[in-house]
Design a protein around this motif. Structure first.
Motif, PDB file in Angstrom:
ATOM      1  N   ILE A  64       0.866  -1.179   0.000  1.00 35.20           N
ATOM      2  CA  ILE A  64       0.000   0.000   0.000  1.00 35.20           C
ATOM      3  C   ILE A  64       0.897   1.222   0.000  1.00 35.20           C
ATOM      4  O   ILE A  64       1.768   1.365   0.855  1.00 35.20           O
ATOM      5  CB  ILE A  64      -0.945   0.011   1.205  1.00 35.20           C
ATOM      6  CG1 ILE A  64      -1.875  -1.204   1.136  1.00 35.20           C
ATOM      7  CG2 ILE A  64      -1.756   1.296   1.232  1.00 35.20           C
ATOM      8  CD1 ILE A  64      -2.836  -1.324   2.276  1.00 35.20           C
ATOM      9  N   MET A  65       0.693   2.086  -0.992  1.00 34.36           N
ATOM     10  CA  MET A  65       1.485   3.302  -1.128  1.00 34.36           C
ATOM     11  C   MET A  65       0.563   4.507  -0.995  1.00 34.36           C
ATOM     12  O   MET A  65      -0.533   4.515  -1.549  1.00 34.36           O
ATOM     13  CB  MET A  65       2.205   3.320  -2.469  1.00 34.36           C
ATOM     14  CG  MET A  65       3.241   2.204  -2.555  1.00 34.36           C
ATOM     15  SD  MET A  65       3.545   1.613  -4.222  1.00 34.36           S
ATOM     16  CE  MET A  65       2.079   0.683  -4.548  1.00 34.36           C
ATOM     17  N   VAL A  66       1.030   5.503  -0.255  1.00 36.44           N
ATOM     18  CA  VAL A  66       0.211   6.675   0.039  1.00 36.44           C
ATOM     19  C   VAL A  66       1.000   7.937  -0.274  1.00 36.44           C
ATOM     20  O   VAL A  66       2.186   8.021   0.039  1.00 36.44           O
ATOM     21  CB  VAL A  66      -0.190   6.689   1.539  1.00 36.44           C
ATOM     22  CG1 VAL A  66      -1.005   7.916   1.877  1.00 36.44           C
ATOM     23  CG2 VAL A  66      -0.939   5.427   1.907  1.00 36.44           C
ATOM     24  N   ASP A  67       0.333   8.904  -0.918  1.00 37.70           N
ATOM     25  CA  ASP A  67       0.910  10.234  -1.022  1.00 37.70           C
ATOM     26  C   ASP A  67      -0.151  11.228  -0.553  1.00 37.70           C
ATOM     27  O   ASP A  67      -1.092  10.841   0.127  1.00 37.70           O
ATOM     28  CB  ASP A  67       1.452  10.522  -2.427  1.00 37.70           C
ATOM     29  CG  ASP A  67       0.376  10.664  -3.477  1.00 37.70           C
ATOM     30  OD1 ASP A  67      -0.817  10.672  -3.122  1.00 37.70           O
ATOM     31  OD2 ASP A  67       0.714  10.773  -4.662  1.00 37.70           O
ATOM     32  N   ASP A  68      -0.029  12.480  -0.915  1.00 38.35           N
ATOM     33  CA  ASP A  68      -0.949  13.494  -0.403  1.00 38.35           C
ATOM     34  C   ASP A  68      -2.402  13.244  -0.780  1.00 38.35           C
ATOM     35  O   ASP A  68      -3.300  13.530  -0.004  1.00 38.35           O
ATOM     36  CB  ASP A  68      -0.544  14.889  -0.899  1.00 38.35           C
ATOM     37  CG  ASP A  68       0.704  15.389  -0.205  1.00 38.35           C
ATOM     38  OD1 ASP A  68       1.015  14.875   0.885  1.00 38.35           O
ATOM     39  OD2 ASP A  68       1.362  16.275  -0.757  1.00 38.35           O
ATOM     40  N   ARG A  69      -2.666  12.755  -1.974  1.00 36.09           N
ATOM     41  CA  ARG A  69      -4.043  12.606  -2.446  1.00 36.09           C
ATOM     42  C   ARG A  69      -4.414  11.220  -2.927  1.00 36.09           C
ATOM     43  O   ARG A  69      -5.571  10.976  -3.232  1.00 36.09           O
ATOM     44  CB  ARG A  69      -4.289  13.569  -3.606  1.00 36.09           C
ATOM     45  CG  ARG A  69      -4.258  15.000  -3.217  1.00 36.09           C
ATOM     46  CD  ARG A  69      -4.595  15.820  -4.388  1.00 36.09           C
ATOM     47  NE  ARG A  69      -5.560  16.825  -4.004  1.00 36.09           N
ATOM     48  CZ  ARG A  69      -5.962  17.781  -4.792  1.00 36.09           C
ATOM     49  NH1 ARG A  69      -5.528  17.829  -6.019  1.00 36.09           N
ATOM     50  NH2 ARG A  69      -6.822  18.672  -4.373  1.00 36.09           N
TER      51      ARG A  69
END
Length: 100
Positions: free
Chosen positions: A32-37
């Motif tokens: 699972i990869m997360v950035d700002d949006r």
């Protein structure tokens, strides 16, 4: 082996990669990869040569003005990845002549 899914940390990049053991001996990994949006979930399975191949992918995006809710984004992305993986398995079985 199972690991409890916890709230998303504030850092960017992959942060959860449990190895899930199936009854038939094939390993599956979840990234699972997360950035700002955006939250992206990928389900990877090990092929007969030991190489991880993507099986399912799900994406959840936050629109401008939406409140940040990392657990909701992670849940949506994971559900979409599981649905994609299930659809691919179903298509593969149909191609082999099975009726569902």
């Amino acid at each position: 082996m199972t690991k409890k899914l916890e709230a998303a940390p504030s850092h960017l990049g992959p942060f959860w990669d449990p190895a899930v053991r199936a009854n038939f001996g094939q390993d599956a990994h979840v990234n699972i990869m997360v950035d700002d949006r955006t939250t992206i979930a990928e389900i990877l399975v090990q092929n007969e040569w030991g190489v991880l191949e993507p099986l399912g992918r799900g994406v959840a995006r936050r629109r401008k003005g939406d409140r940040r809710n990392s657990q909701l984004g992670m849940s949506l992305a994971m559900a979409r990845a599981l649905r994609h993986a299930a659809d691919r398995y179903e298509d593969d079985l149909k191609a082999k002549g099975y009726t569902l």
